[in-house]
Design a protein around this motif. Structure first.
Motif, mmCIF file in Angstrom:
data_model
loop_
_atom_site.group_PDB
_atom_site.id
_atom_site.type_symbol
_atom_site.label_atom_id
_atom_site.label_comp_id
_atom_site.label_asym_id
_atom_site.label_seq_id
_atom_site.Cartn_x
_atom_site.Cartn_y
_atom_site.Cartn_z
ATOM 1 N N SER A 76 14.393 52.738 62.442
ATOM 2 C CA SER A 76 13.980 53.159 61.097
ATOM 3 C C SER A 76 15.099 52.968 60.072
ATOM 4 O O SER A 76 14.832 52.656 58.908
ATOM 5 N N LEU A 77 16.366 53.134 60.495
ATOM 6 C CA LEU A 77 17.491 52.956 59.563
ATOM 7 C C LEU A 77 17.578 51.505 59.101
ATOM 8 O O LEU A 77 17.771 51.232 57.906
ATOM 9 N N THR A 78 17.415 50.569 60.022
ATOM 10 C CA THR A 78 17.457 49.141 59.676
ATOM 11 C C THR A 78 16.331 48.799 58.703
ATOM 12 O O THR A 78 16.530 48.049 57.741
ATOM 13 N N LYS A 79 15.155 49.369 58.937
ATOM 14 C CA LYS A 79 14.025 49.134 58.027
ATOM 15 C C LYS A 79 14.313 49.708 56.641
ATOM 16 O O LYS A 79 13.984 49.085 55.631
ATOM 17 N N LYS A 80 14.946 50.875 56.601
ATOM 18 C CA LYS A 80 15.310 51.483 55.305
ATOM 19 C C LYS A 80 16.320 50.620 54.550
ATOM 20 O O LYS A 80 16.231 50.463 53.334
ATOM 21 N N GLN A 81 17.292 50.075 55.284
ATOM 22 C CA GLN A 81 18.287 49.199 54.667
ATOM 23 C C GLN A 81 17.623 47.948 54.097
ATOM 24 O O GLN A 81 17.975 47.479 53.007
ATOM 25 N N ALA A 82 16.656 47.405 54.822
ATOM 26 C CA ALA A 82 15.934 46.215 54.368
ATOM 27 C C ALA A 82 15.147 46.517 53.091
ATOM 28 O O ALA A 82 15.155 45.714 52.140
ATOM 29 N N VAL A 134 21.716 36.854 43.401
ATOM 30 C CA VAL A 134 22.665 36.725 44.523
ATOM 31 C C VAL A 134 23.678 37.870 44.553
ATOM 32 O O VAL A 134 24.057 38.329 45.637
ATOM 33 N N PHE A 135 24.102 38.328 43.381
ATOM 34 C CA PHE A 135 25.042 39.456 43.365
ATOM 35 C C PHE A 135 24.338 40.761 43.735
ATOM 36 O O PHE A 135 24.957 41.660 44.322
ATOM 37 N N ALA A 136 23.045 40.861 43.422
ATOM 38 C CA ALA A 136 22.268 42.025 43.863
ATOM 39 C C ALA A 136 22.211 42.043 45.392
ATOM 40 O O ALA A 136 22.465 43.077 46.023
ATOM 41 N N THR A 137 21.908 40.901 45.980
ATOM 42 C CA THR A 137 21.813 40.796 47.443
ATOM 43 C C THR A 137 23.161 41.016 48.107
ATOM 44 O O THR A 137 23.265 41.763 49.087
ATOM 45 N N ALA A 138 24.215 40.378 47.575
ATOM 46 C CA ALA A 138 25.559 40.511 48.158
ATOM 47 C C ALA A 138 26.054 41.953 48.093
ATOM 48 O O ALA A 138 26.606 42.478 49.067
ATOM 49 N N ILE A 143 26.914 47.282 50.665
ATOM 50 C CA ILE A 143 26.749 48.743 50.688
ATOM 51 C C ILE A 143 26.048 49.168 51.984
ATOM 52 O O ILE A 143 26.434 50.152 52.617
ATOM 53 N N ALA A 144 25.029 48.406 52.370
ATOM 54 C CA ALA A 144 24.278 48.740 53.586
ATOM 55 C C ALA A 144 25.101 48.510 54.855
ATOM 56 O O ALA A 144 25.016 49.298 55.806
ATOM 57 N N TYR A 145 25.899 47.450 54.846
ATOM 58 C CA TYR A 145 26.719 47.099 56.018
ATOM 59 C C TYR A 145 28.153 46.826 55.559
ATOM 60 O O TYR A 145 28.543 45.668 55.378
ATOM 61 N N PRO A 146 28.936 47.887 55.340
ATOM 62 C CA PRO A 146 30.293 47.727 54.772
ATOM 63 C C PRO A 146 31.338 47.203 55.773
ATOM 64 O O PRO A 146 32.297 47.886 56.122
ATOM 65 N N LYS A 147 31.117 46.002 56.241
ATOM 66 C CA LYS A 147 32.044 45.343 57.161
ATOM 67 C C LYS A 147 32.591 44.094 56.470
ATOM 68 O O LYS A 147 31.855 43.406 55.760
ATOM 69 N N TRP A 148 33.852 43.771 56.717
ATOM 70 C CA TRP A 148 34.480 42.643 56.022
ATOM 71 C C TRP A 148 33.741 41.334 56.287
ATOM 72 O O TRP A 148 33.644 40.476 55.401
ATOM 73 N N TYR A 149 33.204 41.174 57.505
ATOM 74 C CA TYR A 149 32.523 39.923 57.849
ATOM 75 C C TYR A 149 31.128 39.818 57.206
ATOM 76 O O TYR A 149 30.493 38.770 57.287
ATOM 77 N N ILE A 150 30.665 40.897 56.595
ATOM 78 C CA ILE A 150 29.451 40.859 55.766
ATOM 79 C C ILE A 150 29.843 40.684 54.301
ATOM 80 O O ILE A 150 29.281 39.847 53.580
ATOM 81 N N ILE A 151 30.828 41.478 53.856
ATOM 82 C CA ILE A 151 31.231 41.491 52.442
ATOM 83 C C ILE A 151 31.802 40.144 51.997
ATOM 84 O O ILE A 151 31.392 39.598 50.965
ATOM 85 N N ALA A 152 32.760 39.609 52.776
ATOM 86 C CA ALA A 152 33.452 38.370 52.372
ATOM 87 C C ALA A 152 32.494 37.185 52.201
ATOM 88 O O ALA A 152 32.459 36.561 51.134
ATOM 89 N N SER A 186 22.539 46.789 39.726
ATOM 90 C CA SER A 186 21.218 47.117 40.288
ATOM 91 C C SER A 186 21.353 47.636 41.712
ATOM 92 O O SER A 186 20.687 48.602 42.106
ATOM 93 N N ALA A 187 22.227 46.998 42.486
ATOM 94 C CA ALA A 187 22.448 47.425 43.873
ATOM 95 C C ALA A 187 23.048 48.829 43.918
ATOM 96 O O ALA A 187 22.606 49.684 44.705
ATOM 97 N N TYR A 188 24.037 49.070 43.084
ATOM 98 C CA TYR A 188 24.706 50.379 43.072
ATOM 99 C C TYR A 188 23.750 51.476 42.613
ATOM 100 O O TYR A 188 23.655 52.537 43.247
ATOM 101 N N LEU A 189 23.024 51.235 41.516
ATOM 102 C CA LEU A 189 22.125 52.250 40.974
ATOM 103 C C LEU A 189 20.930 52.511 41.893
ATOM 104 O O LEU A 189 20.490 53.653 42.031
#
Length: 203
Positions: A76-82, A134-138, A143-152, A186-189
């Motif tokens: 359910s958490l993964t679905k919420k993140q999506a 793209v910046f909304a998605t990035a 935020i959903a997956y705060p790992k360097w290999y996702i963020i970078a 938009s992502a933050y808000l």
């Protein structure tokens, strides 16, 4: 106490200062675009066109794929993140479309014939819709997956799309900058709104 006369004087000075700043900003905007577009390496046009064309498909596919993983894993958490990432894309698209219609800024190649567009776009210029999506998605992914290999890689992709819009001559630098702010904002808000709604739901 400020009199009516003083108030109008202050307003006049502010308008004059803003006009001067706008004029300087407009000169900087077009000069930077000229440097990027007119002096570009044309052999990279196809590569940047490919990059720019990934904006919407990846922005739509990302929440769909994550939600599919959540369904398969019954997570359910993964679905919420999506859902959150999808909401962010829709929010940024709504704001972008609304602002385009309010601002009604012509594309740079319409105002400045020396700008060489790789393709003629149908909508207004400010803000950049590709960049906001793209910046909304990035940002939402980060935020959903705060790992360097996702963020970078997320922000490297978003920045490449933003740059491609200038390389291809379809957006001013300020269009791209404002698009990035709208997307990230938009992502933050949306994240903050979801947290607030969840808190209310559990109270």
């Amino acid at each position: 106490m400020i009199t009516k006369k003083m108030f109008f004087k202050i307003c006049s000075i502010l308008v004059m200062l803003l006009s001067m700043n706008y004029s300087n900003a407009q000169n900087f905007d077009i000069n930077l675009l000229r440097d990027i577009n007119i002096h570009r390496n044309k052999s990279l046009d196809h590569a940047f066109e490919t990059i720019t064309n990934t904006a919407v498909p990846i922005s739509i596919a990302t929440p769909v794929l994550i939600y599919s993983v959540g369904l398969i894993k019954k997570d359910s958490l993964t679905k919420k993140q999506a859902i959150y990432i999808g909401e962010t894309f829709l929010a940024s698209a709504f704001v972008t479309i609304a602002l385009k219609d309010i601002i009604k800024r012509n594309r740079p190649y319409v105002t400045y014939p020396e700008i060489e567009p790789h393709a003629v776009e149908g909508s207004y210029s400010m803000p950049s819709g590709h960049t906001s999506s793209v910046f909304a998605t990035a940002t939402a992914l980060s935020i959903a997956y705060p790992k360097w290999y996702i963020i970078a890689p997320s922000f490297a992709w978003a920045s490449a799309v933003g740059y491609s819009r200038m390389h291809l001559g379809v957006h001013y630098p300020t269009d791209v900058f404002v698009g990035a702010i709208i997307g990230s904002g938009s992502a933050y808000l949306t994240h903050k709104a979801n947290k607030w709604l969840n808190k209310r739901k559990h109270n």
